[in-house]
Design an enzyme around this catalytic site. Structure first.
Site: not given
Ligand code: GLN
Length: 534
Positions: A507, A187, A384-385, A147, A12, A140, A223, A381, A509
């Site tokens: 947010h 490998k 800021m608080q 699994d 993973s 995805e 290969k 968030c 971002e």
């Protein structure tokens, strides 16, 4: 409508989300309408209740869904906005089926993984394409081939391939080529095994993307092709790069876009248009200045917990040709005594979002330092608080002033629960989530940054600035420059007499994109660059 399924093998954390987003970008840059979705095999209904240590950051969509951080890559790479339907978990699939069963809609039938679960998965695979026209939908599949829990997804994808045929459904399998230091050899056996595992489920991959620490020789590529039954030109090496934004170019170099379009019998015309992307990369690779930003949070050991913040800073740095250095500061380690040493030399302080009381004194100390030393500050968030709390405690002298999240009995609850949040006991999906409008006060710092009177940003929180304390805070110099008009909630605070001190309840971002960096991060980076090192 065409579908591409992306599976992962060997191990993973191979960066399937970034490969998926890069492939999506490449096809989009060829003029196709593309979207991406993620199917995760765990039983949580959404990742909103997961600790960031488990799964990294929770990414919030416009419609307020708490999703996997890969959705952030999709949005950033393609400049799209995803929704609730772009992120599905096994928990959601079962929730739907169990509710249907309780309503009696299966009419006395035995409800089983095959066909009921696989049918529900297939319905969701094709849902986006039914709502809106897309040329290509990339899906995805989370987890690793082999699994137990991802089997129903692969089976559903296999069925869709059977139903729609090989010119409409295509499988891309991402694997790892292992490097043995002792013999200095690459490998391929784990890759062969992982393809076998996939083939056992009835799926033959059309494309193999091989992540590799070193370039693959022609012989090795041949290969792999021979032993996995994948055409040679569809065995695509992706050599480890220091920067995820170079992956679309790696795929382009190997002509993966052309391989895929030919398989789909779609026209391959001209070249993909990656000119804006290129301009961003140029800035990243040829910086003219360096800026060191302290990112203060309590999950800093796991950088993925702040993935969107990191990427938003990176977007700003590329477009401004600034070399970005992040000093990861663990909030639990910061005290009033060591803050000067820990933050020495930083030109900007970013206090991260978060939940609960752990690490709060460190965040307050970092804010105190940025405020009193005139270092550019961005609080997001919880950040800021805490800027409000720090100001109330140290400027207004309100002893014990706090957020009721941290101190429920404070006599100055400057940050408090919204009335409508008080009754809520269930944790999943019950915060103030998603996109809300914010009106900006003309002439404020925020107004100069956004150059707009009204903006829309995404939220994920339960607490708010308590309006009872607003007048006193304003009078002492902490101004509310952004407001959610409908409920009169403070969304942005800023400090007068400081070069750049801004806190946002939302947010930002989540809305920064490679080709459209976010103005707040750009302004913060610029202020930090101006600040010089101290
Ligand atoms: N814990 C705070 C709240 O719920 C802040 C949340 C955050 O930073 N995302 O309001």
């Amino acid at each position: 409508m065409r579908y591409i399924f992306i599976t992962g093998g060997v191990v993973s954390s191979l960066g399937k989300g970034i490969v998926a987003a890069s492939l999506g970008k490449l096809l989009q840059a060829r003029g196709y309408k593309v979207t991406l979705q993620k199917f995760d095999p765990y039983l949580n209904v959404d990742p909103g209740t997961l600790n960031p240590y488990e799964h990294g950051e929770v990414f919030v969509t416009e419609d307020g869904t708490e999703t996997d951080l890969d959705l952030g890559h999709y949005e950033r790479f393609l400049g799209i906005s995803t929704t609730r339907d772009h992120s599905v978990t096994t928990g959601r699939i079962y929730q739907t089926i169990l509710e249907r069963e309780r309503r009696g809609e299966y009419l006395g039938k035995t409800v089983q993984v095959i066909p009921h679960v696989t049918d529900e998965i297939k319905r969701r695979f094709t849902l986006l394409a039914q709502r809106e026209h897309y040329d290509i939908v990339l899906t995805e599949l989370g987890g690793t081939v082999g699994d137990i829990e991802s089997l129903p997804y692969i089976e559903a994808a296999r069925q869709l391939h059977y139903e729609l045929g090989p010119t409409r459904v295509l499988f891309v399998h991402l694997t790892l080529i292992v490097y043995l230091a002792a013999t200095q050899e690459l490998k391929t056996k784990p890759t062969q095994h992982s393809v076998r595992e996939l083939q056992r489920t009835g799926v033959q991959p059309d494309v193999l993307i091989c992540r590799t620490p070193r370039p693959l020789s022609r012989e090795l590529r041949h290969k792999i092709a021979l032993l996995t039954n994948v055409p040679r030109n569809a065995v695509i090496p992706v050599v480890d790069v220091p920067n995820i934004y170079l992956v679309p170019f790696q795929l382009r170099k190997e002509k993966l876009d052309e391989v895929i379009l030919r398989r789909f019998r779609l026209p391959v015309r001209g070249e993909p248009d990656l000119s804006r992307w290129n301009a961003f990369i140029e800035g990243l690779q040829r910086p003219t200045r360096t800026v060191r930003i302290a990112l203060v949070g309590k999950y800093v050991e796991l950088h993925d917990a702040y993935r969107s913040i990191q990427e938003a800073l990176t977007h700003a740095s590329g477009w401004k040709a600034i070399r970005l250095e992040i000093a990861w500061i663990h909030s639990e380690e910061v005290t009033m005594e060591n803050v000067g040493r820990l933050l020495r030399g930083v030109q900007g302080v970013l206090v991260a979002p978060g939940f609960g009381p752990r690490g709060i004194p460190g965040k307050l100390a970092a804010i105190f330092y940025a405020r009193t030393r005139q270092i550019p500050f961005l609080g997001i968030c919880l950040g800021m608080q805490m800027a409000v709390v720090e100001f109330a405690q140290n400027v207004l002298g309100w002893e014990g002033a706090h957020s009721t999240e941290v101190d429920p009995h404070t006599s100055y609850p400057v940050i408090d629960l919204l009335p409508e949040q008080r009754q809520i006991v269930r944790k999943g999906g019950t915060m103030r989530l998603g996109l809300y409008p914010c009106e900006i006060r003309p002439g404020s710092l925020a107004w100069r940054v956004y150059q707009a009177d009204r903006i829309y940003e995404r939220h994920r929180h339960r607490y708010e600035l308590n309006n009872a304390f607003r007048p006193a805070l304003e009078e002492a110099g902490l101004h509310v420059s952004g407001n959610y008009p409908e409920k009169n909630l403070a969304e942005i605070i800023e400090l007068s007499g400081h070069p750049f001190f801004i806190g946002v309840q939302f947010h930002p971002e989540f809305q920064s994109r490679v080709e459209a960096p976010h103005p707040l991060f750009s302004a913060f980076m610029e202020a930090a660059a101006q600040h010089g090192s101290c």
